[in-house]
Enzyme design. Structure first.
Site, short mmCIF file in Angstrom:
data_model
loop_
_atom_site.label_atom_id
_atom_site.label_comp_id
_atom_site.label_asym_id
_atom_site.label_seq_id
_atom_site.Cartn_x
_atom_site.Cartn_y
_atom_site.Cartn_z
N LYS A 1 -79.40 -38.75 -25.85
CA LYS A 1 -78.46 -39.42 -24.94
C LYS A 1 -79.13 -40.63 -24.30
CE LYS A 1 -79.63 -36.01 -21.39
NZ LYS A 1 -79.10 -34.90 -20.59
N LYS B 1 -78.59 -43.55 -21.02
CA LYS B 1 -77.85 -43.74 -19.77
C LYS B 1 -78.15 -45.09 -19.14
CE LYS B 1 -77.66 -38.77 -18.89
NZ LYS B 1 -78.01 -37.66 -17.96
N CYS C 1 -75.12 -28.55 -10.01
CA CYS C 1 -74.47 -28.59 -11.32
C CYS C 1 -73.55 -27.38 -11.45
CB CYS C 1 -75.51 -28.59 -12.44
SG CYS C 1 -76.39 -27.02 -12.60
#
Length: 644
Positions: free
Chosen positions: A226, A228, A449
Site C-alpha cells: 500500500k 499513502k 481501530c
C-alpha cells in the site's frame, strides 16, 4: 536488517497480481458463483476494489461455517462526502450492512456486514451516487488526505484539497477492470478529471511510465505494498503529516498564490510483533518542488518504489524500508533520475499544531462549518444517542456536504447563518453533544481501530475497549489530583497501527488477548514517534501499572510540559526506577493533611475572600485538600521563577 532483494525473486502475491489480468481474476469469476465467501486469491484482488472479506468472530459457532461478511471502504479524497452519497451510504448500511457507518483514519467511510451476494449492488449504488471504492485498499495509492476544514478565505486550504483530489485521480488504476466488474462496463457518474492530471499521467519522464501498459503508472504488478499520500498546509497537522509515504505541504506567497510544495517521504507505521526488522518510521524532508512539477515528482517517487521496493518480503515492502536501507540521499538521487531535475532545498515551516475543528467556524464566505466529535468514528444510533439519524435528518433537510477528518470526526459545511439553529436543534434533540469543550478530553483526543469482532488481524479488543479504558484513566487521574490533565490516547488491536498509536502520547497496541504493548513519548501535535515501554500489559492491571507513571509525571513535570514530552525527556529508565520503588496508594500520604492537627510551629497562609470559594469548589471537585492545591500552585510558581 533485511535488504531489498533483486526484482527477480517475488512473493506469491506478486505472481497473483501479475496473472490477475489487471485486477479482474479470479474475482470476476467468483463473484458470479453462489457462495458465501471468496477464495484467498480472490480476496487479495478484492482489496484493490475497496473491500476486505471478514468474519464476525462474535457469531462463530463450533462446527459451523464462519460468519462471512464484507467491509467496504470509500475513496474520498480530502474526506469529501457529497450529500447524495451520504444518504446512499446511510441507506445501504441499513439495508445491507450492520446499521452503522464508520469514519476511517484516512477520511473515508466504511460499511461493515455486507454479504457477498449483495456486494455488487452496494458498489453500484455508491458509484451511481458520486462515490467510489476503487483503490481504497490494496497495493496501490490509497485515499489521499488533506485538512478537513473547508475554509474559503484561506487559499492554502483550497489548494490542499484541490491537489489531494487531483493526485488521487492521477494515481487511480486505469485498466477499467473496476467498472467492468461492478458496472458491467459502464462508466460511473463522476467529476471530470483536470486537464493537467490527464497530461501528467502520460508524461514519460525518464522511466516513470510503463509504456504500452493499461496501467501506465503501476504496471502489471502494481505497487509492492500500500502507498499513502497527504497534502496539507504549513502548521496544520490534522492529518499526521509524518506518517505517509509522501507528504506535500502547500507553499504560497504573501498574496496567497500557490508557488510549490515542500516534500516529505518515507513515513509508515505498520509493524509486526517480535520482528525487529519491522518498525514504525516517520518521514524525512526530501526537498521543495515548484507547482508545475508536482505531478511528475509524485510519479517519480511512485516509480522509485514500484521498481525498487521489496516484492519478495511483504513485511519489508513499504517505501519506508527502501529509504531506511538506502538512506535519504541515495533515495533522493534515484527519484531525481526519474524526474530529470534536482529538487530544491526544503523550505522553513512554522511549528506543527493539531486541530480537530470541532464546533462552529466561519468558512470565510459568510457561511459556517460545524465539527462533530464522533467517538472512534462509529456513526450509529444507540439508545438516546442517535448520531446516524441526526446526520440523516440534517442532510435531508439542508442538503449539506461533509468532510471527514483523519481523527474520526465529521464536519458539516456550507451552513447559512439561518440554518445554524436547525443544525444545533437536530443534534441536541438526538442526544449529540454540540459543545466540544464539554466532551471528555481523553475521549476527544483518542482514536481506536475497529479490531474485534470483524478485523481478521486483531488479537484483542480496541474500539469496544477504549471507552472503558479512558474512563478508568480519568478516574485514576482524578484520584491523583490530576483532574485537568489529558493527553492523546490511541489504541489498536494489532501492531499494524491503523489508528496510528505510535504517534500518540499513550499508545495501546494489542499483543495478546486482553493484553497491550504500551507506547509512550509521542507529542500532542503528532510530530514525534513514541517508543515501546511495556510488551504485554494485562488490561486488568491498568490502574496499578499507570499510577506510578502518572505520579512521577505529576511530581517532576516542567511547566506546561505534556505527558508525552515528559516521558521522552526523562527517559524510560527513570520512569521504571520510580515505578519499581513506588508503593501503590502512597500518593494518599500527601493528601491527608486535613486530618492532621496543626503543630505549634506550623506556618499558616491566608487567601483573599474572593478566591476562597473558588478554591473550595476546586478542592471538592478534585477530591484534594485546599492546602495541597495551594502548595502545588506555589511549587509551580517557584519553578517558573527559577526558570526565568
Amino acid at each position: 536488517m533485511v535488504h531489498t532483494p533483486t526484482p527477480t525473486k517475488v512473493s506469491k502475491l506478486e505472481k497473483l497480481k501479475e496473472r490477475s489480468d489487471y485486477l479482474r481474476e479470479p474475482l470476476l469469476t467468483e463473484l458470479q458463483q453462489d457462495t458465501t465467501h471468496f477464495t484467498e486469491d480472490a480476496i487479495q484482488i478484492l482489496k484493490f476494489h475497496g473491500s476486505y472479506q471478514q468474519d464476525n468472530r462474535d457469531n462463530r459457532v463450533k462446527g459451523q461455517e464462519k460468519d462471512y461478511q464484507m467491509m467496504l471502504r470509500t475513496r474520498s479524497p480530502g474526506g469529501f462526502i457529497p450529500p447524495e452519497l451520504f444518504l446512499v451510504l446511510d441507506r445501504l448500511s441499513e439495508e445491507y450492512g450492520n446499521h452503522t457507518l464508520r469514519v476511517t483514519t484516512r477520511q473515508g467511510f466504511q460499511i461493515h456486514g455486507i454479504l457477498k451476494k449483495n456486494l455488487k449492488e452496494v458498489i453500484q449504488n455508491i458509484l451511481q451516487s458520486m462515490g467510489s471504492t476503487l483503490s481504497a485498499c490494496g497495493d496501490v495509492n490509497r485515499n489521499v488526505m488533506s485538512p478537513p476544514a473547508p475554509f474559503k478565505n484561506k487559499p492554502e486550504y483550497k489548494y490542499a484539497f484541490e491537489y489531494a483530489n487531483n493526485i488521487a485521480d492521477l494515481l487511480n488504476p486505469q485498466s477499467g477492470a473496476y467498472y467492468e466488474i461492478w458496472l458491467d462496463g459502464e462508466k460511473a457518474i463522476s467529476a471530470e478529471e483536470a486537464p493537467e492530471v490527464k497530461a501528467a499521467r502520460q508524461s514519460k519522464g525518464r522511466g516513470m511510465i510503463v509504456e504500452g501498459s493499461p496501467e501506465p503508472i503501476y504496471g502489471q504488478q502494481f505497487m509492492p505494498r500500500k502507498f499513502k499520500i497527504c497534502v496539507t498546509v504549513p502548521g496544520d497537522n490534522s492529518i499526521d503529516v509524518y506518517t505517509h509515504d509522501i507528504s506535500l505541504v502547500v507553499m504560497t506567497n504573501k498574496q496567497g498564490e500557490l508557488k510549490g510544495f515542500n516534500v516529505l517521504a518515507g513515513g509508515g507505521l505498520g509493524r509486526t510483533h517480535n520482528k525487529e526488522e519491522t518498525f514504525a518510521r516517520t518521514s524525512d524532508e526530501i526537498g521543495y518542488i515548484d507547482k508545475e512539477d508536482v505531478y511528475d515528482l509524485v510519479k517519480a517517487i511512485v516509480a522509485t518504489q514500484r521498481d525498487y521496493g521489496d516484492r519478495h518480503n511483504r513485511r519489508h515492502a513499504r517505501m519506508k524500508y527502501l529509504i531506511h536501507d538506502w538512506g535519504v540521499e541515495k533515495f533522493k538521487a534515484k527519484v531525481e533520475s526519474y524526474f530529470g531535475k534536482e529538487l530544491k532545498p526544503y523550505k522553513k515551516l512554522p511549528k506543527w499544531q493539531y486541530q480537530d475543528f470541532l464546533g462552529w467556524y466561519e468558512q470565510g464566505d459568510g457561511k459556517w462549518f460545524f465539527g462533530i466529535g464522533v467517538e472512534n468514528g462509529r456513526v450509529k444510533d444507540e439508545g438516546a444517542f442517535q448520531l446516524k439519524t441526526a446526520l440523516r435528518e440534517i442532510v435531508q433537510q439542508l442538503n449539506l456536504p461533509m468532510r471527514l477528518s483523519a481523527n474520526h470526526n465529521i464536519i458539516l459545511y456550507e451552513i447559512s447563518t439561518e440554518q445554524k439553529e436547525t443544525v444545533e436543534n437536530i443534534l441536541t434533540n438526538r442526544g449529540i453533544e454540540t459543545n466540544p469543550n464539554a466532551i471528555e478530553p481523553l475521549t476527544r483526543y483518542s482514536m481506536a481501530c475497529p479490531a474485534l469482532p470483524t478485523c481478521g488481524l486483531a488479537v484483542t479488543e480496541s474500539e469496544r475497549a477504549l471507552p472503558g479504558i479512558t474512563d478508568r484513566i480519568r478516574i485514576l487521574l482524578n484520584k491523583l489530583g490530576m483532574a485537568d490533565e489529558h493527553f492523546v490516547i490511541r489504541m489498536t488491536g494489532c501492531p499494524n497501527g491503523c489508528a496510528r498509536p505510535y504517534m500518540a502520547e499513550l499508545g495501546f497496541v494489542g499483543s495478546a488477548p486482553e493484553k497491550y504493548q504500551i507506547w509512550l513519548g509521542g507529542t500532542p501535535n503528532q510530530t514525534q514517534l513514541a517508543q515501546p515501554y511495556e510488551q504485554k500489559m494485562p488490561v486488568e492491571e491498568l490502574e496499578t501499572f499507570f499510577e506510578p507513571i502518572f505520579v512521577f509525571f505529576k511530581q517532576n513535570r516542567k511547566s506546561k510540559e505534556s505527558f508525552g514530552q515528559f516521558c521522552s525527556r526523562v527517559g524510560f529508565d527513570a520512569i521504571r526506577e520510580f515505578a519499581a520503588k513506588y508503593t501503590i496508594g502512597s500518593y494518599m500520604d500527601t493528601d491527608t493533611t486535613p486530618k492532621r492537627k496543626f503543630r505549634k510551629n506550623q506556618r499558616r497562609v491566608s487567601v483573599p475572600d474572593d478566591i476562597f470559594p473558588r478554591l473550595k469548589e476546586v478542592a471538592q471537585k478534585e477530591g484534594r485538600p485546599m492546602n495541597q492545591i495551594i502548595a502545588d500552585a506555589l511549587s509551580d510558581y517557584f519553578t517558573k521563577s527559577k526558570e526565568a
